[in-house]
Design a protein around this motif. Structure first.
Motif, mmCIF file in Angstrom:
data_model
loop_
_atom_site.group_PDB
_atom_site.id
_atom_site.type_symbol
_atom_site.label_atom_id
_atom_site.label_comp_id
_atom_site.label_asym_id
_atom_site.label_seq_id
_atom_site.Cartn_x
_atom_site.Cartn_y
_atom_site.Cartn_z
ATOM 1 N N HIS A 123 1.252 9.283 -6.282
ATOM 2 C CA HIS A 123 1.583 10.520 -6.005
ATOM 3 C C HIS A 123 2.603 11.021 -6.941
ATOM 4 C CE1 HIS A 123 3.021 14.107 -3.582
ATOM 5 N NE2 HIS A 123 4.404 13.520 -3.840
ATOM 6 N N LEU A 124 3.579 10.306 -7.309
ATOM 7 C CA LEU A 124 4.638 10.596 -8.133
ATOM 8 C C LEU A 124 3.972 10.580 -9.603
ATOM 9 C CD1 LEU A 124 7.662 8.146 -7.611
ATOM 10 C CD2 LEU A 124 7.454 10.647 -7.123
ATOM 11 N N ALA A 125 2.858 9.826 -9.770
ATOM 12 C CA ALA A 125 2.270 10.091 -11.286
ATOM 13 C C ALA A 125 1.438 11.353 -11.403
ATOM 14 C CB ALA A 125 1.276 8.820 -11.430
ATOM 15 N N LYS A 126 0.943 11.778 -10.206
ATOM 16 C CA LYS A 126 0.071 12.939 -9.942
ATOM 17 C C LYS A 126 0.824 14.156 -10.372
ATOM 18 C CE LYS A 126 -3.873 11.306 -7.563
ATOM 19 N NZ LYS A 126 -4.763 11.435 -6.015
ATOM 20 N N ARG A 127 1.983 14.243 -9.394
ATOM 21 C CA ARG A 127 2.920 15.113 -9.745
ATOM 22 C C ARG A 127 3.410 15.261 -11.135
ATOM 23 N NH1 ARG A 127 7.199 14.179 -5.186
ATOM 24 N NH2 ARG A 127 8.651 15.422 -6.939
ATOM 25 N N ASN B 31 0.715 -1.217 0.172
ATOM 26 C CA ASN B 31 -0.108 0.037 0.016
ATOM 27 C C ASN B 31 0.924 1.141 -0.013
ATOM 28 O OD1 ASN B 31 -2.320 -1.320 -0.121
ATOM 29 N ND2 ASN B 31 -2.762 -1.440 2.298
ATOM 30 N N LEU B 32 1.987 1.289 1.042
ATOM 31 C CA LEU B 32 2.760 2.365 0.807
ATOM 32 C C LEU B 32 3.573 2.702 -0.592
ATOM 33 C CD1 LEU B 32 4.669 1.806 4.155
ATOM 34 C CD2 LEU B 32 3.185 3.676 3.518
ATOM 35 N N ASP B 33 4.009 1.652 -1.172
ATOM 36 C CA ASP B 33 4.433 1.804 -2.474
ATOM 37 C C ASP B 33 3.466 2.104 -3.622
ATOM 38 O OD1 ASP B 33 7.027 1.578 -2.148
ATOM 39 O OD2 ASP B 33 7.426 -0.658 -2.966
ATOM 40 N N ALA B 34 2.112 1.528 -3.386
ATOM 41 C CA ALA B 34 1.149 1.829 -4.532
ATOM 42 C C ALA B 34 0.886 3.411 -4.185
ATOM 43 C CB ALA B 34 -0.245 0.921 -4.268
ATOM 44 N N ASN B 35 0.785 4.026 -3.201
ATOM 45 C CA ASN B 35 0.493 5.286 -2.742
ATOM 46 C C ASN B 35 1.489 6.321 -3.314
ATOM 47 O OD1 ASN B 35 -2.305 4.773 -1.680
ATOM 48 N ND2 ASN B 35 -1.405 4.507 0.447
ATOM 49 N N PHE B 36 2.559 5.765 -2.976
ATOM 50 C CA PHE B 36 3.702 6.511 -3.440
ATOM 51 C C PHE B 36 4.096 6.830 -5.018
ATOM 52 C CE2 PHE B 36 8.262 7.453 -4.115
ATOM 53 C CZ PHE B 36 8.740 8.579 -3.757
ATOM 54 N N LYS B 37 3.718 5.598 -5.625
ATOM 55 C CA LYS B 37 3.862 5.758 -7.165
ATOM 56 C C LYS B 37 2.725 6.508 -7.616
ATOM 57 C CE LYS B 37 4.226 0.922 -7.628
ATOM 58 N NZ LYS B 37 4.412 -0.349 -8.098
#
Length: 111
Positions: free
Chosen positions: A84-88, A76-82
């Motif tokens: 976040h990167l995609a949104k940026r 979940n941490l990695d999915a949320n982090f990825k």
């Protein structure tokens, strides 16, 4: 009251790497030792800790066995982090696309 125009503030974005690194530092675990216990290369561990690579389901299960960190939490941490990167990345100007329909919403979309 929830409303789609109200933004939920994001205070901290972390990846599985943050949690793994913090645990390694607390228990003084080396990359070589962790790699040996997980059955991967030290380079693999290094890439994960530097966020050059993300963990998969198999590695998450191995980390759960070896370190006691929930595999579900790590994924979940990695999915949320990825995400976040995609949104940026999506906020940056996009190069020309062949279609004028690129990212144009359908009329029925409200979200």
């Amino acid at each position: 009251m929830l409303h789609r125009d109200h933004k939920i503030r994001q205070y901290h974005i972390s990846s599985a790497a943050n949690l793994i690194k913090e645990t390694m530092e607390f228990y003084q675990i080396t990359q070589v030792d962790l790699a040996d216990r997980l059955g991967v290369s030290q380079k693999n561990i290094s890439d994960i800790l530097k966020r050059k690579r993300f963990i998969n389901e198999v590695l998450a299960l191995r980390i759960e066995t070896v370190m006691g960190i929930s595999s579900q939490l790590l994924l979940n941490l990695d999915a949320n982090f990825k995400l976040h990167l995609a949104k940026r990345a999506a906020e940056k100007p996009v190069s020309q696309h062949k279609s004028d329909k690129f990212l144009k919403r359908y009329d029925w979309v409200t979200a």
